[in-house]
Design a protein around this motif. Structure first.
Motif, short mmCIF file in Angstrom:
data_model
loop_
_atom_site.label_atom_id
_atom_site.label_comp_id
_atom_site.label_asym_id
_atom_site.label_seq_id
_atom_site.Cartn_x
_atom_site.Cartn_y
_atom_site.Cartn_z
N LYS A 228 0.78 -1.31 0.10
CA LYS A 228 -0.22 -0.13 0.05
C LYS A 228 0.92 1.17 -0.03
O LYS A 228 1.95 1.38 0.76
CB LYS A 228 -0.87 -0.08 1.20
CG LYS A 228 -1.86 -1.27 1.35
CD LYS A 228 -3.03 -0.99 0.08
CE LYS A 228 -3.61 -2.36 0.08
NZ LYS A 228 -4.67 -2.37 1.03
N THR A 229 0.49 2.11 -0.89
CA THR A 229 1.37 3.42 -0.86
C THR A 229 1.07 4.49 0.26
O THR A 229 -0.10 4.37 0.91
CB THR A 229 1.10 4.36 -2.19
OG1 THR A 229 -0.25 4.57 -2.31
CG2 THR A 229 1.50 3.23 -3.31
N ARG B 17 12.33 8.35 8.41
CA ARG B 17 10.94 8.01 8.94
C ARG B 17 10.20 7.11 7.96
O ARG B 17 9.19 6.44 8.54
CB ARG B 17 10.02 9.31 9.41
CG ARG B 17 9.55 10.11 8.01
CD ARG B 17 9.25 11.50 8.58
NE ARG B 17 10.44 12.50 8.67
CZ ARG B 17 10.36 13.36 8.95
NH1 ARG B 17 9.47 13.93 9.66
NH2 ARG B 17 11.70 14.39 9.08
N THR B 18 10.34 7.41 6.67
CA THR B 18 9.83 6.69 5.67
C THR B 18 10.38 5.33 5.17
O THR B 18 9.65 4.32 5.07
CB THR B 18 9.71 7.56 4.40
OG1 THR B 18 11.14 7.81 3.83
CG2 THR B 18 8.89 8.73 4.56
N LYS B 19 11.67 5.25 5.74
CA LYS B 19 12.31 3.89 5.47
C LYS B 19 11.84 2.95 6.41
O LYS B 19 11.58 1.90 6.31
CB LYS B 19 13.79 4.16 5.51
CG LYS B 19 14.42 4.82 4.47
CD LYS B 19 15.92 5.17 4.52
CE LYS B 19 16.48 6.03 3.32
NZ LYS B 19 17.81 6.31 3.55
N VAL C 155 7.83 -2.17 7.08
CA VAL C 155 6.83 -2.85 7.87
C VAL C 155 5.74 -3.33 6.45
O VAL C 155 4.56 -3.79 6.57
CB VAL C 155 5.85 -2.28 8.73
CG1 VAL C 155 6.77 -2.37 9.82
CG2 VAL C 155 5.30 -1.02 8.35
N GLY C 156 6.29 -2.96 5.26
CA GLY C 156 5.17 -3.45 4.07
C GLY C 156 4.74 -2.21 3.06
O GLY C 156 4.33 -2.56 1.91
N LEU C 157 4.74 -0.99 3.57
CA LEU C 157 4.05 -0.04 3.13
C LEU C 157 5.17 0.51 1.99
O LEU C 157 6.44 0.21 1.82
CB LEU C 157 3.98 1.14 4.13
CG LEU C 157 2.83 0.94 4.90
CD1 LEU C 157 2.76 2.09 6.05
CD2 LEU C 157 1.55 1.24 4.20
N LYS C 158 4.60 1.20 0.88
CA LYS C 158 5.54 1.61 -0.43
C LYS C 158 5.55 2.93 -0.51
O LYS C 158 4.44 3.62 -0.35
CB LYS C 158 5.07 1.04 -1.50
CG LYS C 158 5.76 1.26 -2.83
CD LYS C 158 5.25 0.41 -3.86
CE LYS C 158 5.95 0.81 -5.22
NZ LYS C 158 5.31 0.33 -6.36
N LEU C 159 6.44 3.84 -0.63
CA LEU C 159 6.55 5.03 -0.69
C LEU C 159 5.89 5.59 -1.89
O LEU C 159 6.48 5.07 -2.77
CB LEU C 159 7.74 5.90 -0.38
CG LEU C 159 7.86 7.43 -0.25
CD1 LEU C 159 7.16 8.06 0.75
CD2 LEU C 159 9.52 7.66 -0.19
#
Length: 343
Positions: A216-217, A237-239, A244-248
């Protein structure tokens, strides 16, 4: 003493909660003298690894030669105290980040701090060299800091000083590197390795606990009302959230480049924030009210689906300055809500 450079000031402001370092404030003495306050924090150091000393720690501005286990450590990085506390070392002084933090540390570090009461140093006008010297430190760490070469030259005359590594910029050392570098400086390298491994294992467990997050973005943003722009982060913070599986969201790369850790969009392009999830940190309740009342914002996919997470100053500090102590705390606050809405 030298004042921070304009570049350092800009980075601290945009990094999120670190902007609070720029707010006016006074040195917090907790009602005690400098020496008595420092003694309450320093003292018996945890047992060092066999053969840990003497230690040489390489940094951007020079090598720190540490002859023996340090007992009076001053932490000048905005999350360096977390790494120290995780390793059992209670610093005699730390820098001010948030007015509401009891004894200068976030809620994620309160247990590790225990009864210690470090001096809380105001660095609005630069690092207070005289106050640092008065604390009689035998080690100074400024890994996640804005130290300049001039600052380093002054500080190393007081005590061995560990700045950020060569190849890194001010406030730009990843939390894993920060922890291991500080671990070496205090003779707790093995414990530092374990601490990093434990946090990574926790992130892996989070990914397994919340499979709804995978792929999920997301965007992590900050509205700058003063100049009519929205900051889009692409840093530690985004890394952490990607682990945990999220996508930037690719929008970050398409936005106007600001610096190495963030880009930005004009508020006129607010409708382009179409990521599955949206995290927004706010400096004040007024800023939040202003954005949430925006008609375009209300129609964003993430807002309509409930995958919008407003972040206050405390949670912003925890996530924008990720550490071995703050990461688990921040994930517990952010992930359940996002997973529920994305599921």
């Amino acid at each position: 003493m030298n004042s921070p450079t304009s570049a350092s000031r800009s980075r601290r402001t945009l990094l999120g909660a670190c902007s609070l370092l720029l707010a006016a404030g006074t040195l917090t003495a907790c009602g005690q003298s400098a020496d008595s306050d420092a003694d309450a924090a320093g003292g018996a150091a945890p047992k060092a690894d066999a053969g840990a000393f003497p230690a040489t720690v390489h940094t951007k501005f020079g090598d720190a030669e540490i002859p023996k286990t340090p007992r009076r450590v001053v932490a000048l990085g905005w999350s360096d105290q977390d790494a120290l506390l995780a390793l059992g070392v209670k610093p005699v002084a730390i820098v001010k980040t948030e007015d509401s933090f009891a004894h200068g540390v976030g809620p994620w570090a309160q247990k590790a701090l225990g009864g210690a009461r470090p001096q809380v140093l105001n660095t609005t006008d630069g690092y207070p060299i005289e106050k640092i010297a008065a604390l009689r430190p035998d080690l100074i760490v400024g890994v996640q800091s804005g130290l300049t070469a001039a600052d380093y030259t002054k500080l190393k005359q007081i005590a061995p000083t560990v700045a950020y590594p060569a190849g890194r910029e001010a406030y730009g050392t990843p939390w894993e590197e920060q922890t291991k570098l500080i671990g070496k400086a205090v003779g707790r390298g093995k414990e530092a390795e374990r601490a990093v491994a434990n946090v990574k294992a926790g992130l892996k467990k989070d990914a397994e606990t919340y499979p709804q997050l995978k792929g999920k973005t997301f965007l992590y943003t900050f509205p700058q009302a003063a100049n009519g722009r929205v900051v889009l982060y692409k840093d530690d913070r985004t890394k952490v959230l990607e682990q945990v599986g999220l996508k930037l969201d690719p929008l970050v790369g398409k936005a106007a480049k600001m610096n190495t850790f963030a880009n930005s969009l004009s508020m006129e392009h607010l409708d382009e924030l179409t990521s599955d999830a949206l995290i927004v940190w706010f400096n004040t309740p007024k800023d939040r009210q202003q954005l949430e009342s925006n008609a375009v914002f209300k129609k964003l996919p993430s807002v309509r689906s409930g995958a919008y997470a407003p972040v206050d100053r405390t949670l912003s500090q925890a996530s924008s300055a990720p550490s071995v102590l703050s990461i688990p705390w921040a994930m517990d606050k952010l992930l359940p809500k996002l997973a529920k809405s994305l599921g």
